[in-house]
Write an enzyme that holds these catalytic residues in place. Structure first.
Site, mmCIF file in Angstrom:
data_model
loop_
_atom_site.group_PDB
_atom_site.id
_atom_site.type_symbol
_atom_site.label_atom_id
_atom_site.label_comp_id
_atom_site.label_asym_id
_atom_site.label_seq_id
_atom_site.Cartn_x
_atom_site.Cartn_y
_atom_site.Cartn_z
ATOM 1 N N ASN A 201 0.819 -1.214 0.000
ATOM 2 C CA ASN A 201 0.000 0.000 0.000
ATOM 3 C C ASN A 201 0.853 1.264 0.000
ATOM 4 O O ASN A 201 0.579 2.230 -0.721
ATOM 5 C CB ASN A 201 -0.933 0.017 1.216
ATOM 6 C CG ASN A 201 -2.118 -0.921 1.054
ATOM 7 O OD1 ASN A 201 -2.554 -1.194 -0.063
ATOM 8 N ND2 ASN A 201 -2.638 -1.417 2.158
ATOM 9 N N GLU A 236 -5.716 -7.653 5.608
ATOM 10 C CA GLU A 236 -4.937 -8.593 4.801
ATOM 11 C C GLU A 236 -4.977 -10.011 5.371
ATOM 12 O O GLU A 236 -4.184 -10.869 4.983
ATOM 13 C CB GLU A 236 -3.483 -8.122 4.678
ATOM 14 C CG GLU A 236 -2.667 -8.181 5.962
ATOM 15 C CD GLU A 236 -2.766 -6.924 6.808
ATOM 16 O OE1 GLU A 236 -1.838 -6.673 7.590
ATOM 17 O OE2 GLU A 236 -3.772 -6.193 6.678
#
Length: 312
Positions: A201, A236
Site C-alpha cells: 500500500n 490482509e
C-alpha cells in the site's frame, strides 16, 4: 319415446352448461397474471394461457403425451428450491409442501429460453367429488429472489474479493463447533496473513494493494478443498475452516497453499508471500480460545521469518 327425448334434451343442456362452466373457468384462469393448472402430479387436467406460453406448449394434451415427463419434472433441482427429489420415502409433493415454511414454498422452472425463474407455489385440493386433482398456482417472484440474493451477498460476501466475509465464517464455525462437540470429529482452523502487506500500500498505493488481495484470495479459493470454508477475516487476513481434519492434515494443505502463493507475481508489485497459523479444536474450546491459539501460531510464523506455517 318422450322419456328418451327428455333424456337427450337433458344431455344437451348438461353439455351446454359444462361448456359454459369451462368457458367461465378459462376466463377466470386467463385473467390472472399467475400461472395456474390442475394436476394429479402426473398429468395436467387443464392449464391457463400463462402456463402454456411459459412452457411453450400448444395444449395440455401435448404435455401429457410426453411419457418422459410428469408435472413435477418441470421443477428444477436447485438448492433452495422445492423439487420432487426432496420428498422423503413414500411422501407426496403435497406432504413436502405442507412441512415447508410458507416463505420457503418456492420452485424454480426453466422457461422456453432455458432461463431459470422463481415462483411461489400454492396448492389446494379441488372440490369435485372423486377428483384426485389439485389446483396449483405459481406466482412469479424472480425479481424478489434476485433482490434477496443481492442482500445475502452483501451480508455474507466480501465486496472486494467476493469470498465469504467474517460474518458468514463466524456462522459456519459456530455450526461446526457444535457438530464437533457432539460427534467428536476433528476440526482445524487456519489464519493467513499477507507478509509485509503495508509495504504494498505504501509503495504502490491502495489500488495495487487491493489487486494483491484479490489475486491471493483467488489463488486460495481455487485451491482449497470442496469441504473447506475460506473467508476474508479483515484487512490482509484470511481464514480457512477444515472440518474433519486434524492440525497436521491442515498443515499439509496449508503448506501447498503457501507454495502456491509464493509462486504468485503481481505485474506491478511483484512477488507475495503469506504466513499461516493453525490450531485444532480441543474439548471445551470456544470461538475466543480457538482463535487465540490461531493468532499465537500466526505470531510464531511471523517472528520466525514469515512465509511459513506454524501449528499451536
Amino acid at each position: 319415446m318422450l322419456i328418451l327425448g327428455y333424456f337427450i334434451y337433458q344431455q344437451i343442456i348438461s353439455k351446454q352448461l359444462l361448456k359454459q362452466d369451462h368457458k367461465l373457468l378459462d376466463d377466470v384462469l386467463n385473467f390472472t397474471e399467475d400461472m395456474m393448472f390442475s394436476t394429479d402430479f402426473k398429468d395436467i387436467g387443464f392449464s391457463n394461457k400463462k402456463f402454456k406460453e411459459f412452457l411453450n406448449i400448444k395444449n395440455d394434451k401435448e404435455f401429457n403425451q410426453d411419457n418422459d415427463k410428469t408435472i413435477l419434472s418441470i421443477f428444477s433441482s436447485i438448492d433452495g428450491y422445492l423439487h420432487e427429489n426432496l420428498a422423503a420415502k413414500d411422501e407426496t409433493f403435497v406432504d413436502l409442501l405442507s412441512r415447508t415454511t410458507k416463505e420457503d414454498r418456492v420452485v424454480s422452472i426453466l422457461d422456453k429460453s432455458i432461463s431459470p425463474k422463481s415462483f411461489a407455489i400454492n396448492i389446494v385440493k379441488t372440490n369435485h367429488k372423486g377428483d384426485k386433482n389439485y389446483l396449483v398456482t405459481l406466482t412469479d417472484i424472480t425479481e424478489l429472489k434476485k433482490k434477496e440474493i443481492n442482500i445475502l451477498n452483501k451480508a455474507f460476501y466480501d465486496t472486494l474479493t467476493s469470498v465469504y466475509n467474517r460474518n458468514k465464517f463466524d456462522e459456519i464455525v459456530e455450526q461446526e463447533l457444535k457438530r464437533d462437540t457432539r460427534y467428536k470429529r476433528n476440526l482445524s482452523i487456519a489464519i493467513i496473513d499477507i507478509d509485509k502487506f503495508k509495504n504494498f500500500n505504501d509503495t504502490y498505493g491502495h489500488l495495487i494493494g487491493d489487486e494483491v488481495l484479490i489475486m491471493l484470495s483467488k489463488c486460495i479459493n481455487e485451491n482449497v478443498r470442496d469441504t473447506d470454508t475460506f473467508a476474508r477475516w479483515g484487512g490482509e487476513e484470511f481464514v480457512i475452516l477444515f472440518p474433519e481434519t486434524n492440525a497436521q492434515e491442515a498443515k499439509i494443505v496449508c503448506e501447498k497453499l503457501r507454495i502456491k502463493i509464493e509462486n504468485l507475481s503481481h505485474e506491478v508489485a511483484g512477488g507475495v508471500t503469506a504466513s499461516f497459523g493453525i490450531t485444532q479444536y480441543k474439548e471445551d474450546d470456544t470461538m475466543k480460545t480457538i482463535f487465540k491459539r490461531c493468532d499465537d501460531a500466526l505470531y510464531e510464523a511471523k517472528e520466525n521469518g514469515r512465509n511459513m506455517v506454524c501449528v499451536k
